[in-house]
Design a protein around this motif. Sequence first.
Motif, PDB file in Angstrom:
ATOM      1  N   GLN A  55     -11.342   3.480  -3.104  1.00  0.00           N
ATOM      2  CA  GLN A  55     -10.689   4.650  -2.521  1.00  0.00           C
ATOM      3  C   GLN A  55     -11.206   4.942  -1.115  1.00  0.00           C
ATOM      4  N   ASP A  56     -12.494   4.663  -0.862  1.00  0.00           N
ATOM      5  CA  ASP A  56     -13.023   4.839   0.489  1.00  0.00           C
ATOM      6  C   ASP A  56     -12.339   3.897   1.470  1.00  0.00           C
ATOM      7  N   ASP A  57     -12.080   2.690   1.009  1.00  0.00           N
ATOM      8  CA  ASP A  57     -11.452   1.700   1.880  1.00  0.00           C
ATOM      9  C   ASP A  57     -10.018   2.093   2.218  1.00  0.00           C
ATOM     10  N   VAL A  58      -9.280   2.561   1.220  1.00  0.00           N
ATOM     11  CA  VAL A  58      -7.895   2.979   1.456  1.00  0.00           C
ATOM     12  C   VAL A  58      -7.864   4.214   2.356  1.00  0.00           C
ATOM     13  N   ALA A  59      -8.865   5.086   2.226  1.00  0.00           N
ATOM     14  CA  ALA A  59      -8.896   6.325   3.007  1.00  0.00           C
ATOM     15  C   ALA A  59      -9.305   6.086   4.462  1.00  0.00           C
ATOM     16  N   PHE A  60     -10.012   4.998   4.734  1.00  0.00           N
ATOM     17  CA  PHE A  60     -10.614   4.785   6.050  1.00  0.00           C
ATOM     18  C   PHE A  60      -9.594   4.852   7.180  1.00  0.00           C
ATOM     19  N   GLY A  61      -8.521   4.084   7.066  1.00  0.00           N
ATOM     20  CA  GLY A  61      -7.516   4.064   8.128  1.00  0.00           C
ATOM     21  C   GLY A  61      -6.834   5.405   8.306  1.00  0.00           C
ATOM     22  N   ASN A  89      -2.972   7.692  -3.986  1.00  0.00           N
ATOM     23  CA  ASN A  89      -2.484   7.557  -5.363  1.00  0.00           C
ATOM     24  C   ASN A  89      -1.238   6.681  -5.421  1.00  0.00           C
ATOM     25  N   GLU A  90      -0.322   6.892  -4.478  1.00  0.00           N
ATOM     26  CA  GLU A  90       0.933   6.140  -4.478  1.00  0.00           C
ATOM     27  C   GLU A  90       0.692   4.655  -4.217  1.00  0.00           C
ATOM     28  N   THR A  91      -0.118   4.349  -3.197  1.00  0.00           N
ATOM     29  CA  THR A  91      -0.295   2.945  -2.826  1.00  0.00           C
ATOM     30  C   THR A  91      -1.139   2.191  -3.845  1.00  0.00           C
ATOM     31  N   LEU A  92      -2.200   2.822  -4.364  1.00  0.00           N
ATOM     32  CA  LEU A  92      -3.014   2.147  -5.374  1.00  0.00           C
ATOM     33  C   LEU A  92      -2.226   1.926  -6.661  1.00  0.00           C
ATOM     34  N   SER A  93      -1.386   2.884  -7.026  1.00  0.00           N
ATOM     35  CA  SER A  93      -0.532   2.704  -8.208  1.00  0.00           C
ATOM     36  C   SER A  93       0.478   1.593  -7.971  1.00  0.00           C
ATOM     37  N   MET A 126      -3.824  -0.912  -8.784  1.00  0.00           N
ATOM     38  CA  MET A 126      -5.274  -0.807  -8.633  1.00  0.00           C
ATOM     39  C   MET A 126      -5.795   0.613  -8.796  1.00  0.00           C
ATOM     40  N   GLN A 127      -5.005   1.501  -9.367  1.00  0.00           N
ATOM     41  CA  GLN A 127      -5.412   2.899  -9.515  1.00  0.00           C
ATOM     42  C   GLN A 127      -6.700   3.038 -10.329  1.00  0.00           C
ATOM     43  N   ALA A 159      -6.444  -4.487  -0.055  1.00  0.00           N
ATOM     44  CA  ALA A 159      -6.208  -4.654   1.381  1.00  0.00           C
ATOM     45  C   ALA A 159      -4.786  -4.263   1.752  1.00  0.00           C
ATOM     46  N   ILE A 160      -3.835  -4.661   0.941  1.00  0.00           N
ATOM     47  CA  ILE A 160      -2.430  -4.312   1.188  1.00  0.00           C
ATOM     48  C   ILE A 160      -2.224  -2.814   1.065  1.00  0.00           C
ATOM     49  N   ALA A 161      -2.833  -2.196   0.033  1.00  0.00           N
ATOM     50  CA  ALA A 161      -2.720  -0.748  -0.150  1.00  0.00           C
ATOM     51  C   ALA A 161      -3.282   0.003   1.054  1.00  0.00           C
ATOM     52  N   SER A 162      -4.399  -0.481   1.596  1.00  0.00           N
ATOM     53  CA  SER A 162      -5.039   0.181   2.731  1.00  0.00           C
ATOM     54  C   SER A 162      -4.132   0.221   3.954  1.00  0.00           C
ATOM     55  N   VAL A 163      -3.398  -0.861   4.183  1.00  0.00           N
ATOM     56  CA  VAL A 163      -2.492  -0.913   5.330  1.00  0.00           C
ATOM     57  C   VAL A 163      -1.219  -0.125   5.054  1.00  0.00           C
ATOM     58  N   LEU A 164      -0.677  -0.245   3.848  1.00  0.00           N
ATOM     59  CA  LEU A 164       0.536   0.498   3.520  1.00  0.00           C
ATOM     60  C   LEU A 164       0.322   2.004   3.625  1.00  0.00           C
ATOM     61  N   ALA A 165      -0.900   2.456   3.351  1.00  0.00           N
ATOM     62  CA  ALA A 165      -1.189   3.886   3.343  1.00  0.00           C
ATOM     63  C   ALA A 165      -1.045   4.532   4.717  1.00  0.00           C
ATOM     64  N   ILE A 166      -1.156   3.743   5.795  1.00  0.00           N
ATOM     65  CA  ILE A 166      -1.056   4.329   7.133  1.00  0.00           C
ATOM     66  C   ILE A 166       0.374   4.320   7.667  1.00  0.00           C
ATOM     67  N   PHE A 167       1.310   3.731   6.886  1.00  0.00           N
ATOM     68  CA  PHE A 167       2.721   3.703   7.277  1.00  0.00           C
ATOM     69  C   PHE A 167       2.926   3.185   8.703  1.00  0.00           C
TER      70      PHE A 167
END
Length: 279
Positions: free
Chosen positions: A100-106, A122-126, A130-131, A150-158
Amino acid sequence: MRNKLVEFRNVSFRYGEEQPWVLKNCSFEIYENEAIAIIGHNGSGKSTIAKLMNGLLFPQEGQIIINGRNVTHDSIWEIRQDVGMVFQNPDNQFVGTTVQDDVAFGMENRGIPRDEMVKRMNETLSAVGMQEYRLTEPHKLSGGQKQRVAIASVLAIFPQVLILDEATAMLDPRGRTEIMKTVASVQEERHLSLITITHNLQEVVQAERVIVMNQGEIWDEATPREIFAKRTELREIGLDIPFVAALSDELRKTGLPVANEVLNHEELLEELWISRSTM
């Protein structure tokens, strides 16, 4: 009419003055909400194109324009607001101590409000399955799980432009299909441009347009159907064709009237049904 998001103008690049040119005078355009596949044999320059788009490299010749801005040392931080990239090796982009820290970083770097961050996380990890691993340390994950994060982390920043550089290579067929469905859904929802650099021919078939690289130059640029119709020429430069296309070739040799442009199982079944109905 779609706006132009990415433009390469006569771009050439090499990894040192005494080294051969990896890219030679490459020019192409990519538009909003367009799905592009870039293919080519190893060393053809396709991954170098991805790094140039994201400002990880800079061309010795030519110009790269992202969303109206030249890619330069001064503009790379603005460029990276618009361009998200998922690398072939996910270890290259982990920065957080937990998933979750990694997804939040960007998102933190972009000043996204906390409530929106939690929602996107929550949306991207689900979406990538990987939730339940959100508190896991990345180094404890398998290779495929790391790629999902890695994919979730990038998708999260739209981002406006999403580059997948062999991003599904470490996933099994089912995982690869799920990830590409997720990416396609995000692309449709956010109207982003998707650039897939891949050896997976099924991913190529799903693109709107294909850029074929060969020895640092653009060998061809067309729809998947038009590209894979050039069976002999592709094989001559070391590239394969989709299994269904190869199977349709073999069926034609037996006398079945199967169309040359068949690219997926559904089209092949339709051709076989028509052939059966006319026999």
